[in-house]
Design an enzyme around this catalytic site. Sequence first.
Site, PDB file in Angstrom:
ATOM      1  N   TYR A  80      60.467 -43.211  71.944  1.00  0.00           N
ATOM      2  CA  TYR A  80      60.256 -41.923  71.259  1.00  0.00           C
ATOM      3  C   TYR A  80      59.223 -42.095  70.144  1.00  0.00           C
ATOM      4  CZ  TYR A  80      61.304 -38.370  67.672  1.00  0.00           C
ATOM      5  OH  TYR A  80      61.212 -37.397  66.697  1.00  0.00           O
TER       6      TYR A  80
HETATM    7  P1  NAD Z   1      65.315 -29.722  68.728  1.00  0.00           P
HETATM    8  O1  NAD Z   1      65.484 -30.409  70.026  1.00  0.00           O
HETATM    9  O2  NAD Z   1      66.497 -29.024  68.141  1.00  0.00           O
HETATM   10  O3  NAD Z   1      64.100 -28.690  68.812  1.00  0.00           O
HETATM   11  C1  NAD Z   1      62.957 -28.906  69.605  1.00  0.00           C
HETATM   12  C2  NAD Z   1      62.737 -27.657  70.443  1.00  0.00           C
HETATM   13  O4  NAD Z   1      61.514 -27.819  71.191  1.00  0.00           O
HETATM   14  C3  NAD Z   1      63.846 -27.404  71.462  1.00  0.00           C
HETATM   15  O5  NAD Z   1      64.422 -26.116  71.256  1.00  0.00           O
HETATM   16  C4  NAD Z   1      63.145 -27.498  72.815  1.00  0.00           C
HETATM   17  O6  NAD Z   1      63.672 -26.584  73.771  1.00  0.00           O
HETATM   18  C5  NAD Z   1      61.697 -27.201  72.452  1.00  0.00           C
HETATM   19  N1  NAD Z   1      60.727 -27.770  73.390  1.00  0.00           N
HETATM   20  C6  NAD Z   1      60.655 -29.061  73.823  1.00  0.00           C
HETATM   21  N2  NAD Z   1      59.644 -29.202  74.689  1.00  0.00           N
HETATM   22  C7  NAD Z   1      59.052 -27.982  74.821  1.00  0.00           C
HETATM   23  C8  NAD Z   1      57.960 -27.495  75.598  1.00  0.00           C
HETATM   24  N3  NAD Z   1      57.295 -28.279  76.448  1.00  0.00           N
HETATM   25  N4  NAD Z   1      57.623 -26.193  75.466  1.00  0.00           N
HETATM   26  C9  NAD Z   1      58.319 -25.361  74.639  1.00  0.00           C
HETATM   27  N5  NAD Z   1      59.369 -25.779  73.892  1.00  0.00           N
HETATM   28  C10 NAD Z   1      59.728 -27.074  73.986  1.00  0.00           C
HETATM   29  O7  NAD Z   1      64.771 -30.829  67.718  1.00  0.00           O
HETATM   30  P2  NAD Z   1      64.685 -30.833  66.108  1.00  0.00           P
HETATM   31  O8  NAD Z   1      65.673 -31.800  65.616  1.00  0.00           O
HETATM   32  O9  NAD Z   1      64.663 -29.436  65.608  1.00  0.00           O
HETATM   33  O10 NAD Z   1      63.241 -31.481  65.927  1.00  0.00           O
HETATM   34  C11 NAD Z   1      62.081 -30.670  65.786  1.00  0.00           C
HETATM   35  C12 NAD Z   1      60.851 -31.563  65.719  1.00  0.00           C
HETATM   36  O11 NAD Z   1      60.942 -32.426  64.593  1.00  0.00           O
HETATM   37  C13 NAD Z   1      60.680 -32.453  66.937  1.00  0.00           C
HETATM   38  O12 NAD Z   1      59.295 -32.538  67.239  1.00  0.00           O
HETATM   39  C14 NAD Z   1      61.183 -33.814  66.471  1.00  0.00           C
HETATM   40  O13 NAD Z   1      60.560 -34.876  67.142  1.00  0.00           O
HETATM   41  C15 NAD Z   1      60.806 -33.777  64.994  1.00  0.00           C
HETATM   42  N6  NAD Z   1      61.674 -34.604  64.154  1.00  0.00           N
HETATM   43  C16 NAD Z   1      62.995 -34.264  64.000  1.00  0.00           C
HETATM   44  C17 NAD Z   1      63.805 -35.031  63.155  1.00  0.00           C
HETATM   45  C18 NAD Z   1      65.249 -34.712  62.937  1.00  0.00           C
HETATM   46  O14 NAD Z   1      65.910 -35.476  62.225  1.00  0.00           O
HETATM   47  N7  NAD Z   1      65.780 -33.615  63.499  1.00  0.00           N
HETATM   48  C19 NAD Z   1      63.257 -36.113  62.477  1.00  0.00           C
HETATM   49  C20 NAD Z   1      61.922 -36.450  62.692  1.00  0.00           C
HETATM   50  C21 NAD Z   1      61.132 -35.660  63.507  1.00  0.00           C
HETATM   51  C1  UGA Z   2      66.778 -38.839  63.757  1.00  0.00           C
HETATM   52  C2  UGA Z   2      66.374 -37.855  64.872  1.00  0.00           C
HETATM   53  O1  UGA Z   2      67.384 -37.779  65.864  1.00  0.00           O
HETATM   54  C3  UGA Z   2      65.084 -38.248  65.529  1.00  0.00           C
HETATM   55  O2  UGA Z   2      64.699 -37.226  66.439  1.00  0.00           O
HETATM   56  C4  UGA Z   2      64.072 -38.407  64.443  1.00  0.00           C
HETATM   57  O3  UGA Z   2      62.820 -38.660  64.901  1.00  0.00           O
HETATM   58  C5  UGA Z   2      64.513 -39.461  63.442  1.00  0.00           C
HETATM   59  O4  UGA Z   2      65.735 -39.011  62.863  1.00  0.00           O
HETATM   60  C6  UGA Z   2      63.501 -39.648  62.348  1.00  0.00           C
HETATM   61  O5  UGA Z   2      63.840 -39.629  61.168  1.00  0.00           O
HETATM   62  O6  UGA Z   2      62.334 -39.831  62.665  1.00  0.00           O
HETATM   63  P1  UGA Z   2      68.290 -40.994  63.713  1.00  0.00           P
HETATM   64  O7  UGA Z   2      67.870 -41.581  62.418  1.00  0.00           O
HETATM   65  O8  UGA Z   2      68.722 -41.928  64.788  1.00  0.00           O
HETATM   66  O9  UGA Z   2      67.120 -40.101  64.343  1.00  0.00           O
HETATM   67  O10 UGA Z   2      69.408 -39.911  63.393  1.00  0.00           O
HETATM   68  P2  UGA Z   2      70.963 -39.829  63.722  1.00  0.00           P
HETATM   69  O11 UGA Z   2      71.211 -39.575  65.157  1.00  0.00           O
HETATM   70  O12 UGA Z   2      71.526 -38.829  62.769  1.00  0.00           O
HETATM   71  O13 UGA Z   2      71.537 -41.292  63.396  1.00  0.00           O
HETATM   72  C7  UGA Z   2      71.645 -41.792  62.084  1.00  0.00           C
HETATM   73  C8  UGA Z   2      72.311 -43.143  62.112  1.00  0.00           C
HETATM   74  O14 UGA Z   2      73.650 -42.997  62.588  1.00  0.00           O
HETATM   75  C9  UGA Z   2      71.649 -44.155  63.043  1.00  0.00           C
HETATM   76  O15 UGA Z   2      71.630 -45.413  62.412  1.00  0.00           O
HETATM   77  C10 UGA Z   2      72.550 -44.209  64.262  1.00  0.00           C
HETATM   78  O16 UGA Z   2      72.583 -45.460  64.896  1.00  0.00           O
HETATM   79  C11 UGA Z   2      73.891 -43.890  63.665  1.00  0.00           C
HETATM   80  N1  UGA Z   2      74.792 -43.231  64.637  1.00  0.00           N
HETATM   81  C12 UGA Z   2      74.403 -42.115  65.286  1.00  0.00           C
HETATM   82  C13 UGA Z   2      76.043 -43.765  64.866  1.00  0.00           C
HETATM   83  O17 UGA Z   2      76.415 -44.799  64.286  1.00  0.00           O
HETATM   84  N2  UGA Z   2      76.862 -43.136  65.743  1.00  0.00           N
HETATM   85  C14 UGA Z   2      76.499 -42.007  66.405  1.00  0.00           C
HETATM   86  O18 UGA Z   2      77.307 -41.468  67.208  1.00  0.00           O
HETATM   87  C15 UGA Z   2      75.240 -41.473  66.171  1.00  0.00           C
END
Ligand code: NAD
Ligand code: UGA
Length: 314
Positions: free
Chosen positions: A150
Amino acid sequence: MATCLVTGVAGFVGSHLAERLIADGHAVIGVDCFTDYYARALKERNLVSLRREARFQFSEADLVATDLAGLVRDVNWIFHLAGQAGVRASWGKSFDAYTRNNLLATQMVLEAAKQHPPEKIVFASSSSIYGDAETLPTFEDAPPQPVSPYGVTKLACEHLCRLYTRNYNLPIVTVRFFTVYGPRQRPDMAFTRFIRAALENREIAIFGDGEQTRDFTFVADTVDGTMRAARAGAPGAIYNLGGGSRVSVNLVLRELETILGKPVRVRYQAAQAGDARDTAADIRRAQTALGFAPRGTLATGLRAQVKWITEQTQ
Ligand code: NAD
Ligand code: UGA
């Protein structure tokens, strides 16, 4: 008033961003194709209040399979949040969805924007591009060393953005989100899984020893930083949008026990491939250039997420 295109609008962060844009008086064109990474019903729920807004328009479209010219024309700001999220799921066969919905989709958005350049494009990148960073907190110019497929796709997207700024003067600003939490958090993410398990008196599965740390960021802060990047971000620049404090997973469990007023049951299991050990954002650049100042605390943010999940399950 700006007209904004928000990709991934039905998702966790995208729906919050669109609501804030509407609240601030802007018009929003939202696009999403409801990928099957998690249930469409949850994403539809994220859109409920937006669909009532006169200044909100929704287009159900797959960025990779749609002519985007009509969507990007006459737009002031593009917020590109659509993508395939989740670090641990990005191995094996599912990598196809990561290359498609991250790399290919971003290329399609950039190509369309090249024909109809907006005033600003904000790309949602990720702390996962750092991997196991050599220094914590991590500055934007630290060498990227992703540890998940990813992260590799998000880093490749960043490179694409840089190329389109350099060759076509596209005003792209990249923001790196750090583990976002709060109401509507995706079902695969830690806090949602922890809270659901605790409410149902199930064991919480912890990957590794629980001493791994994250710069957990409350979603309103992520949204605020993203909007600041549209207003004030320098084209070509990258900004860390972290919550400002680094916390271990074990500490999150203690906080959850305090909020719920009961102990939680925990099962420690093997650490997962793709997980970085620690993340911590050096946010000085975003503070100085954007005025970014995260306000959410774990105590209030986690409480808000518990309340939201409780309401959903009633
Ligand atoms: P999410 O999965 O809830 O939202 C992403 C949305 O994009 C989904 O609703 C999905 O249906 C849509 N999507 C995916 N591919 C598509 C396509 N080809 N065309 C149209 N729509 C499409 O994820 P999120 O947690 O809201 O994350 C949003 C963005 O932020 C993502 O790009 C993710 O990589 C980035 N991000 C999220 C986190 C986090 O902690 N949530 C951290 C770092 C980066
Ligand atoms: C999150 C998002 O899911 C990614 O899409 C994003 O890109 C990333 O943040 C980011 O900051 O870039 P992550 O940090 O793995 O990824 O977020 P969580 O799923 O909330 O996990 C947080 C921590 O909890 C991790 O260390 C994971 O290993 C741990 N975890 C998660 C558990 O111990 N148990 C679980 O069931 C889920």
